[in-house]
Enzyme design. Sequence first.
Site, PDB file in Angstrom:
ATOM      1  N   THR A   1       5.568   6.028   7.079  1.00 41.72           N
ATOM      2  CA  THR A   1       4.830   5.105   7.940  1.00 41.72           C
ATOM      3  C   THR A   1       5.192   5.282   9.409  1.00 41.72           C
ATOM      4  O   THR A   1       4.339   5.151  10.299  1.00 41.72           O
ATOM      5  CB  THR A   1       5.110   3.652   7.495  1.00 41.72           C
ATOM      6  OG1 THR A   1       4.640   3.497   6.165  1.00 41.72           O
ATOM      7  CG2 THR A   1       4.394   2.656   8.377  1.00 41.72           C
TER       8      THR A   1
ATOM      9  N   THR B   1       9.102   4.478   3.178  1.00 41.08           N
ATOM     10  CA  THR B   1       9.965   3.493   2.539  1.00 41.08           C
ATOM     11  C   THR B   1       9.805   3.451   1.015  1.00 41.08           C
ATOM     12  O   THR B   1      10.724   3.030   0.312  1.00 41.08           O
ATOM     13  CB  THR B   1       9.691   2.084   3.104  1.00 41.08           C
ATOM     14  OG1 THR B   1       8.309   1.763   2.897  1.00 41.08           O
ATOM     15  CG2 THR B   1      10.012   2.030   4.589  1.00 41.08           C
ATOM     16  N   ASP B   2       8.664   3.894   0.508  1.00 40.84           N
ATOM     17  CA  ASP B   2       8.380   3.711  -0.921  1.00 40.84           C
ATOM     18  C   ASP B   2       9.375   4.432  -1.830  1.00 40.84           C
ATOM     19  O   ASP B   2       9.724   3.939  -2.892  1.00 40.84           O
ATOM     20  CB  ASP B   2       6.951   4.160  -1.248  1.00 40.84           C
ATOM     21  CG  ASP B   2       5.923   3.133  -0.787  1.00 40.84           C
ATOM     22  OD1 ASP B   2       6.180   1.935  -0.974  1.00 40.84           O
ATOM     23  OD2 ASP B   2       4.889   3.539  -0.243  1.00 40.84           O
TER      24      ASP B   2
ATOM     25  N   SER C   1       5.714   9.238   1.456  1.00 42.51           N
ATOM     26  CA  SER C   1       6.837   9.463   0.542  1.00 42.51           C
ATOM     27  C   SER C   1       6.442   9.298  -0.926  1.00 42.51           C
ATOM     28  O   SER C   1       7.183   9.715  -1.818  1.00 42.51           O
ATOM     29  CB  SER C   1       8.015   8.561   0.896  1.00 42.51           C
ATOM     30  OG  SER C   1       7.821   7.251   0.443  1.00 42.51           O
TER      31      SER C   1
END
Lengths: 165, 165, 165, 165
Positions: free
Chosen positions: C14, C85-86, C56
Amino acid sequence: MTSEPIRVLVTGGTFDKEYDELHGKLYFKDTHLAEMLRTARCRVDVRVRTLMMIDSLEMTDADRRAIVDHCRACDEARIVVTHGTDTMAETARVLVAAGIGKTIVLTGAMIPWAFGSSDGLFNLGSALSFVQALPAGVYVAMNGRCFAGGRVRKDRDTGVFEEGA
Amino acid sequence: MTSEPIRVLVTGGTFDKEYDELHGKLYFKDTHLAEMLRTARCRVDVRVRTLMMIDSLEMTDADRRAIVDHCRACDEARIVVTHGTDTMAETARVLVAAGIGKTIVLTGAMIPWAFGSSDGLFNLGSALSFVQALPAGVYVAMNGRCFAGGRVRKDRDTGVFEEGA
Amino acid sequence: MTSEPIRVLVTGGTFDKEYDELHGKLYFKDTHLAEMLRTARCRVDVRVRTLMMIDSLEMTDADRRAIVDHCRACDEARIVVTHGTDTMAETARVLVAAGIGKTIVLTGAMIPWAFGSSDGLFNLGSALSFVQALPAGVYVAMNGRCFAGGRVRKDRDTGVFEEGA
Amino acid sequence: MTSEPIRVLVTGGTFDKEYDELHGKLYFKDTHLAEMLRTARCRVDVRVRTLMMIDSLEMTDADRRAIVDHCRACDEARIVVTHGTDTMAETARVLVAAGIGKTIVLTGAMIPWAFGSSDGLFNLGSALSFVQALPAGVYVAMNGRCFAGGRVRKDRDTGVFEEGA
């Protein structure tokens, strides 16, 4: 210059797209119109109504009939319609065909207002000014220019509006 | 709508104030007009000329004569003047008295463009639209409204422009 | 405090998403790391290298091996990895298992840097600080906190990082 | 990593400067700390207290004594002090001399948070991270670096912090 009230009909479009941080996707929540008018220190008598909150690629004939109906039925003689850019020219043609006899200006944005360096505030200032200054008719206000509603198209390769059918 | 070229005369004002991080003060460097027009995706034929870069409280009679002279001498019949808000109404009156016979719109900002949530882009969109749509005359475009150049004042307590002498 | 050089390995996420105004979609172009470090007035000796520029959720085992290889092979003993972040916690576990013996801090953002009110600059400041202050090990720096690489997870409902497996 | 609560003492400085649109001047109103922590999605247990809201060039000996007193008296063992950059090094020396025995990190900004492209969020992320990771002592966190409180100075010509007395 007219100090008549102006109706703003919100239909969504890039103008109002937001970033959904949980899913990493763009989506629509509420319109940013009130926030934009506050940033603009706008003192025009503006009455905002959200008709729909959609990507203009998904706009149906029924949606366009709703826009026409609201333009015809509302008390105001001067109307700004915020609209996605992809089919703005199509909705303009439908409004021209409806022959409503009011000053109607469609506008939108290439970059969402929520994303920082948007063209939205410029376009809103432009649309609200043209709608006060111009006689009855349907117009598209984009890129600082104003086009007759029946003779405008968006160049898909550049994102720029220009005269054409 | 006219597709004539538009002259933009830059005189400074809050529009173009910047933050000097070494001295913690506001100052003027270059105009942000080109950057603002790029953000706006503006496709109007705009010709920008910086006349001065000052706080409008410091504008002298000679400065106002320079503005009048440039408005009269330039090739374009449609002119936007960016100006500090404090004495914008005064310059408008000088331009009215000069009787130039062109469409001249003054505009400005309450918040510097460089500071994020500025009204400047809205006002620029508004001024560039009114200047295309209106007949010859001197106007002030602020707060989404357009005032006749000889009958406008800034309310110092609210920062809002209104009709008055 | 150490003044050793710091390696930053960019993998996308992101952090670096942008808005494609012609297609109305999010996409990756170039990393914004250099621009962010300039905004931050960062004077740490930072050496940025872009390994990949992906969401990700699309990161493969081979991608994670490439990250491990670069962490092991680079000259620097202190490394920040920018990451979606995932699956950040998953890559952290792979790095822990690799037993590299350097200080490695993963970080990311919930809101793209290009979109205005991003958490990215805060997270970058946090990651660059933890990486200077902490002993060898793998860490995740998010939400102002620092987690051991093997014991962190992202709560999918809130987007918040917390201790857990 | 510690999950102890962190005290943030606000003293003003560029961090919290705002633009007064009625008078065209910079001024202090309220701190932006809460808004910054929200933007950062910070989940550290942070307790903010505003001690003063001043330009650090106007900070008196009595003001510095108040900062020392609050650092000593508060329950928390980890403290961030937001501070104007001009005399941050001086306050750091006063805190060093006071020998408080807690981890105290001073930070600030070159550009006001309210002005868009501020370094403030980066510095806040940096300070909140160093304060969690470092042993008792007084530090200045600026430009992504962390300096011992007694050996730091701001280069007035560049605005950059560096080691020195």
